[in-house]
Design a protein around this motif. Structure first.
Motif, mmCIF file in Angstrom:
data_model
loop_
_atom_site.group_PDB
_atom_site.id
_atom_site.type_symbol
_atom_site.label_atom_id
_atom_site.label_comp_id
_atom_site.label_asym_id
_atom_site.label_seq_id
_atom_site.Cartn_x
_atom_site.Cartn_y
_atom_site.Cartn_z
ATOM 1 N N ASP A 1 -1.659 2.124 6.627
ATOM 2 C CA ASP A 1 -2.636 1.268 7.305
ATOM 3 C C ASP A 1 -2.534 1.435 8.818
ATOM 4 O OD1 ASP A 1 -4.652 -0.593 7.611
ATOM 5 O OD2 ASP A 1 -3.589 -2.237 6.644
ATOM 6 N N ASN B 1 -5.597 -8.122 -4.393
ATOM 7 C CA ASN B 1 -6.388 -9.156 -3.739
ATOM 8 C C ASN B 1 -5.540 -10.280 -3.167
ATOM 9 O OD1 ASN B 1 -8.905 -7.979 -4.100
ATOM 10 N ND2 ASN B 1 -9.194 -8.895 -6.120
ATOM 11 N N LYS C 1 -6.135 -3.626 6.776
ATOM 12 C CA LYS C 1 -7.082 -3.469 5.678
ATOM 13 C C LYS C 1 -7.685 -4.818 5.305
ATOM 14 C CE LYS C 1 -4.818 0.483 3.453
ATOM 15 N NZ LYS C 1 -4.057 0.903 2.263
ATOM 16 N N ARG C 2 -8.873 -5.098 5.829
ATOM 17 C CA ARG C 2 -9.594 -6.327 5.537
ATOM 18 C C ARG C 2 -8.786 -7.568 5.891
ATOM 19 N NH1 ARG C 2 -12.756 -4.228 0.028
ATOM 20 N NH2 ARG C 2 -14.082 -2.774 1.182
ATOM 21 N N PRO D 1 -7.210 4.185 6.496
ATOM 22 C CA PRO D 1 -7.959 4.641 7.679
ATOM 23 C C PRO D 1 -7.886 6.153 7.833
ATOM 24 C CG PRO D 1 -6.498 2.799 8.211
ATOM 25 C CD PRO D 1 -6.127 3.248 6.843
ATOM 26 N N ARG E 1 -10.540 -10.107 2.002
ATOM 27 C CA ARG E 1 -10.724 -9.197 0.874
ATOM 28 C C ARG E 1 -11.534 -9.830 -0.250
ATOM 29 N NH1 ARG E 1 -8.516 -4.625 -0.559
ATOM 30 N NH2 ARG E 1 -7.121 -4.705 1.244
ATOM 31 N N PRO F 1 -8.502 4.622 -1.211
ATOM 32 C CA PRO F 1 -9.881 4.461 -0.727
ATOM 33 C C PRO F 1 -10.003 3.669 0.554
ATOM 34 C CG PRO F 1 -9.486 3.176 -2.727
ATOM 35 C CD PRO F 1 -8.318 4.076 -2.567
ATOM 36 N N GLU F 2 -9.038 2.810 0.872
ATOM 37 C CA GLU F 2 -9.127 1.986 2.077
ATOM 38 C C GLU F 2 -8.266 2.505 3.220
ATOM 39 O OE1 GLU F 2 -8.477 -2.133 1.287
ATOM 40 O OE2 GLU F 2 -9.691 -2.131 -0.525
ATOM 41 N N ASP G 1 -16.134 -6.347 4.965
ATOM 42 C CA ASP G 1 -16.291 -5.692 6.264
ATOM 43 C C ASP G 1 -17.147 -6.539 7.211
ATOM 44 O OD1 ASP G 1 -14.749 -3.567 5.403
ATOM 45 O OD2 ASP G 1 -16.472 -2.413 4.712
ATOM 46 N N GLY H 1 0.798 -1.217 0.000
ATOM 47 C CA GLY H 1 0.000 0.000 0.000
ATOM 48 C C GLY H 1 0.830 1.265 0.000
#
Length: 283
Positions: free
Chosen positions: A223, A48, A189-190, A254, A158, A251-252, A164, A41
């Protein structure tokens, strides 16, 4: 200052005075600066499958250019060192001969200068959790997968229909399993990572700063697992060592990480642009 695609990450000063001081010190005394980055990230786009997370275009060459000009470039990651080396191929870039990777939140270490990896034995609780996970996850949503890091196990959701909801439904049982076996359950993240307690990116960053005797630090992440490193930068600043925190936005990411950062750039491509600009400033 929040950057947007197509703008320079350093077109304006960082949005905090502390961040501005950190950047100024890095630029005026680069040989005593530590540039430290997360991987997933930050240097690599979120994908994925963890095995597909290759460095963003230009990331290795940008790191190499900067590594020639600053005291140290270090990757601090939750990934195992061996897995990251195979995936990112840092050894193919001659300019990264002085780089250090602190894997598994500092449990493992690789020094490019020697090519050696140091790593302790996994905690006994990791084997117990590994054995218990198949039964615990037998009714988990389709798409739930486990990543075995050796020193930790990561449950990824994911690829489930509703990541979520899936993570929320699995978290209580996984947290109990980790706690019962002397581990902690750390969200991302997920994902939920079941790992040894007391090891995080903040501790790894503080210890590495002390080892190097660095006089300034830049840390970039994306993250929840990067927040302890942001905390460490704050502590170092309070003790008189300038620092700059960078958020690799997306977009993901926090909201609390974005809000805490001195500088926000548009994802891994923004991080690469920032590294190039720093190298240009120091040329």
């Amino acid at each position: 200052m929040t950057s947007t695609p197509g703008t320079s990450p350093l077109a304006e000063a960082p949005r905090t005075l502390a961040g501005g001081s950190g950047l100024a010190t890095l630029l005026t005394d680069p040989r005593h600066a530590l540039v430290s980055l997360d991987y997933d990230g930050t240097l690599s786009p979120i994908v994925n499958r963890p095995s597909d997370a290759v460095p963003a275009p230009g990331a290795l060459s940008a790191l190499a250019r900067l590594a020639e000009r600053v005291g140290s470039v270090t990757i601090i990651t939750g990934r195992p060192v061996e897995a990251l080396l195979a995936l990112a191929r840092f050894t193919d870039e001659p300019g990264l001969r002085s780089m250090v990777i602190l894997g598994q939140y500092g449990l493992q270490r690789w020094d490019a200068s020697t090519g050696t990896i140091t790593s302790p034995e996994p905690l006994p609780g990791v084997a117990a959790v590994r054995a218990a996970l198949p039964k615990l996850l037998q009714d988990a949503p389709a798409g739930t997968v486990v990543e075995d890091k050796g020193h930790a196990l990561v449950v990824h959701v994911r690829r489930t229909a509703d990541p979520d909801v899936s993570l929320a439904s699995l978290t209580p049982a996984l947290t109990s399993l980790a706690r019962d076996n002397g581990l902690e359950a750390a969200p991302g993240k997920r994902v939920l990572e079941l790992r040894p307690p007391g090891h995080d990116k903040g501790r790894a960053l503080r210890d590495h700063m002390a080892e190097l005797g660095a006089r300034s630090v830049l840390f970039a992440g994306d993250d929840l697992g990067d927040l302890p490193a942001f905390d460490a930068v704050d502590e170092l600043r309070a003790a008189g060592t300038p620092g700059l925190t960078v958020c690799s936005d997306g977009p993901e990411v926090p909201g609390k990480l974005r809000e805490r950062a001195d500088l926000v750039v548009p994802g891994p491509e923004g991080v690469v642009a920032l590294l190039r600009l720093l190298a240009d400033r120091l040329a």
